[in-house]
Scaffold this active site. Structure first.
Site, mmCIF file in Angstrom:
data_model
loop_
_atom_site.group_PDB
_atom_site.id
_atom_site.type_symbol
_atom_site.label_atom_id
_atom_site.label_comp_id
_atom_site.label_asym_id
_atom_site.label_seq_id
_atom_site.Cartn_x
_atom_site.Cartn_y
_atom_site.Cartn_z
ATOM 1 N N LEU A 115 0.926 -1.332 0.004
ATOM 2 C CA LEU A 115 -0.030 -0.065 0.027
ATOM 3 C C LEU A 115 0.771 1.254 0.016
ATOM 4 O O LEU A 115 0.792 2.294 -0.529
ATOM 5 C CB LEU A 115 -0.746 -0.055 1.209
ATOM 6 C CG LEU A 115 -2.317 -0.557 0.895
ATOM 7 C CD1 LEU A 115 -3.022 0.455 -0.190
ATOM 8 C CD2 LEU A 115 -2.458 -1.723 0.654
ATOM 9 N N TYR A 116 1.799 1.325 0.849
ATOM 10 C CA TYR A 116 2.764 2.418 0.928
ATOM 11 C C TYR A 116 3.399 2.766 -0.416
ATOM 12 O O TYR A 116 3.579 3.904 -1.003
ATOM 13 C CB TYR A 116 3.884 2.077 1.852
ATOM 14 C CG TYR A 116 5.024 3.245 2.150
ATOM 15 C CD1 TYR A 116 4.739 4.564 2.563
ATOM 16 C CD2 TYR A 116 6.191 3.102 1.719
ATOM 17 C CE1 TYR A 116 5.585 5.486 2.707
ATOM 18 C CE2 TYR A 116 7.194 4.208 2.056
ATOM 19 C CZ TYR A 116 6.845 5.385 2.422
ATOM 20 O OH TYR A 116 7.861 6.274 2.615
ATOM 21 N N ALA A 117 3.861 1.714 -1.160
ATOM 22 C CA ALA A 117 4.594 1.891 -2.495
ATOM 23 C C ALA A 117 3.723 2.186 -3.450
ATOM 24 O O ALA A 117 3.831 3.212 -4.391
ATOM 25 C CB ALA A 117 5.347 0.609 -2.691
ATOM 26 N N ALA A 176 0.791 3.734 -2.897
ATOM 27 C CA ALA A 176 0.449 5.391 -2.596
ATOM 28 C C ALA A 176 1.768 6.129 -3.316
ATOM 29 O O ALA A 176 1.245 7.206 -3.960
ATOM 30 C CB ALA A 176 0.325 5.781 -1.057
ATOM 31 N N LYS A 177 3.006 5.961 -3.173
ATOM 32 C CA LYS A 177 3.994 6.495 -3.528
ATOM 33 C C LYS A 177 4.210 6.666 -5.099
ATOM 34 O O LYS A 177 4.387 7.470 -5.640
ATOM 35 C CB LYS A 177 5.265 6.065 -3.082
ATOM 36 C CG LYS A 177 5.184 6.629 -1.487
ATOM 37 C CD LYS A 177 5.117 7.931 -1.287
ATOM 38 C CE LYS A 177 5.631 8.363 0.425
ATOM 39 N NZ LYS A 177 5.549 9.828 0.620
#
Lengths: 234, 107
Positions: free
Chosen positions: A143-145, A147-148
Site C-alpha cells: 500500500l505504501y509503495a 500510494a507513492k
C-alpha cells in the site's frame, strides 16, 4: 508582501520535515509547517499549523493564512506521509485507506492549494516525496509503495498542468534514513534494501536536502516532472 | 433562503471583473458589453480551458479576500460542454449563489 522566500513544509514534527525546517531557516527563508499535532519547539521565522493534510478545509485554511501573512508562497514540500509494513493479506481496509489518504490525497490537496498561491506571482517550486520502495517493489509495503507510485504520477501530470503558471513539480525518492518512519522495520529487511542499492549505505537528511535544493533552485526552471532516487536504487 | 454575505449584484460584478482580468492578462479582446448572457466557456467562447481555470481560481481568491467567503470552486462538470456551471456569466453566478448558500447554511 515579504521580500523573503516563503517555504511550506508538511510533516514537520520530526524526521526529515523537522530537519528541512532548520535547513530553510538557515538559508534565510520564512518557513510555514504543519503536522497533525502541535510541536513542542519554536524557531524564529517558523510558523506551525496543526493540520491533517488529508482534510481539505484545514489545508485550505493553512494556505489562506500563508497568503494573508506573507502574500506569497515560493516553495511547497510535501513531506508528510505515513507508512505501514505488513503483508497484504494482513492489511486492514482502514489502514489501506489511511495510507492512501495521507500520502496521495494529502499531497494532492497541498499541491492544488499551493499552486493557487504560486500562480499569482507566476513562480513556484513543488517537491513531492516518493520512496525507493517504488522501484524496488518491496514486499510488505504494497500500500505504501502503491500510494507513492500514485504520487509519482501526480508529480508528472501536475508538472504539465502547472507549467503554464511557472510552477515546477518534482519528486525525491529517499532510501531508508534512520527516522521514526522505519523504526518498526526489522534490521534484516533494512539490510536487504541497502544491499539492493548502487551505493550501499543509509541515506541522510543532508542527502535529501541536496536533491531538494536542486529542485527548488530558481535556475531549475527547466526541470519538472522528474523523480530522483537516492543511492542509485532506481 | 438565509441572506447571503454577498448580494447578487456584487457577485455579478466580481465575476465580470474576474472575466475581464483574465481576458486582459492573456491578451484576448474584451467584449464591449458583458452581461449575464455572455458565454465564458465552450463552443465559440473567449476562454480556453487554461484561462477558465485561471478565472475560477482568481474568483475564489477575490471572494475570500473581499468578502471572507471560502469556497472551493472545483467541480467535476467544469470542463463539460453541456452541463458546465462555468458556461455563461449567469450560470456561474447562479452556481456561486448556490454554493455560498450551502456554505452559509452549514455554519
Amino acid at each position: 508582501m515579504t521580500e523573503r522566500t516563503v517555504v511550506l513544509i508538511t510533516g514537520t514534527s520530526r524526521g526529515i520535515g523537522r530537519f528541512l525546517v532548520e535547513h530553510f531557516l538557515q538559508r534565510g527563508a520564512l518557513v510555514e509547517g504543519c503536522a497533525r499535532n502541535l510541536v513542542e519547539w519554536e524557531l524564529p521565522g517558523y510558523t506551525h499549523h496543526q493540520v491533517d493534510v488529508s482534510n481539505e478545509g484545514q489545508v485550505r485554511a493553512m494556505l489562506s493564512a500563508i497568503q494573508r501573512r506573507h502574500g506569497r508562497l515560493d516553495i511547497a514540500i510535501n513531506n508528510a506521509g505515513i507508512a505501514a509494513m505488513n503483508h497484504a493479506l494482513l492489511t486492514p481496509a482502514e489502514t489501506a485507506s489511511r495510507i492512501l489518504d495521507v500520502n496521495v490525497l494529502g499531497s494532492f490537496l497541498v499541491c492544488r492549494e499551493a499552486a493557487k498561491l504560486m500562480r499569482r506571482r507566476n513562480y513556484g517550486r513543488i517537491v513531492n516525496f516518493s520512496t525507493i520502495a517504488v522501484p524496488l517493489r518491496l514486499e510488505g509495503e504494497a500500500l505504501y509503495a502503491a500510494a507513492k507510485s500514485a504520487i509519482e504520477m501526480l508529480t508528472r501530470v501536475l508538472a504539465r498542468e502547472f507549467a503554464p503558471f511557472g510552477i515546477t513539480v518534482n519528486a525525491i525518492g529517499p532510501t531508508p534514513i534512520e527516522t521514526d518512519l522505519i523504526r518498526g522495520v526489522p534490521q534484516e529487511k533494512l539490510q536487504h534494501i541497502i544491499d539492493s542499492l548502487a551505493i550501499r549505505r543509509f541515506g541522510t537528511f543532508a542527502d535529501v536536502a541536496n536533491v531538494i535544493d536542486f529542485f527548488v533552485n530558481p535556475a531549475s526552471d527547466y526541470i519538472t516532472g522528474q523523480v530522483i532516487y537516492l543511492g542509485g536504487g532506481g | 433562503m438565509p441572506s447571503l454575505p454577498i448580494s447578487h449584484t456584487d457577485l455579478f460584478q466580481q465575476v465580470v471583473a474576474s472575466f475581464r482580468d483574465v481576458l486582459e492578462q492573456s491578451g484576448r479582446p474584451v467584449p464591449e458589453t458583458i452581461d449575464e448572457q455572455t458565454i465564458l466557456f465552450g463552443k465559440g467562447a473567449p476562454l480556453d480551458s487554461l484561462a477558465l481555470v485561471t478565472m475560477i481560481v482568481d474568483l475564489e481568491q477575490r471572494l475570500e479576500e473581499e468578502y471572507g467567503i471560502t469556497l472551493t470552486l472545483a467541480d467535476e462538470r467544469a470542463m463539460s460542454q453541456r452541463n458546465s456551471p462555468f458556461r455563461t456569466i449567469r450560470s456561474l453566478v447562479d452556481y456561486l449563489e448556490r454554493l455560498i448558500a450551502e456554505e452559509s447554511g452549514r455554519d
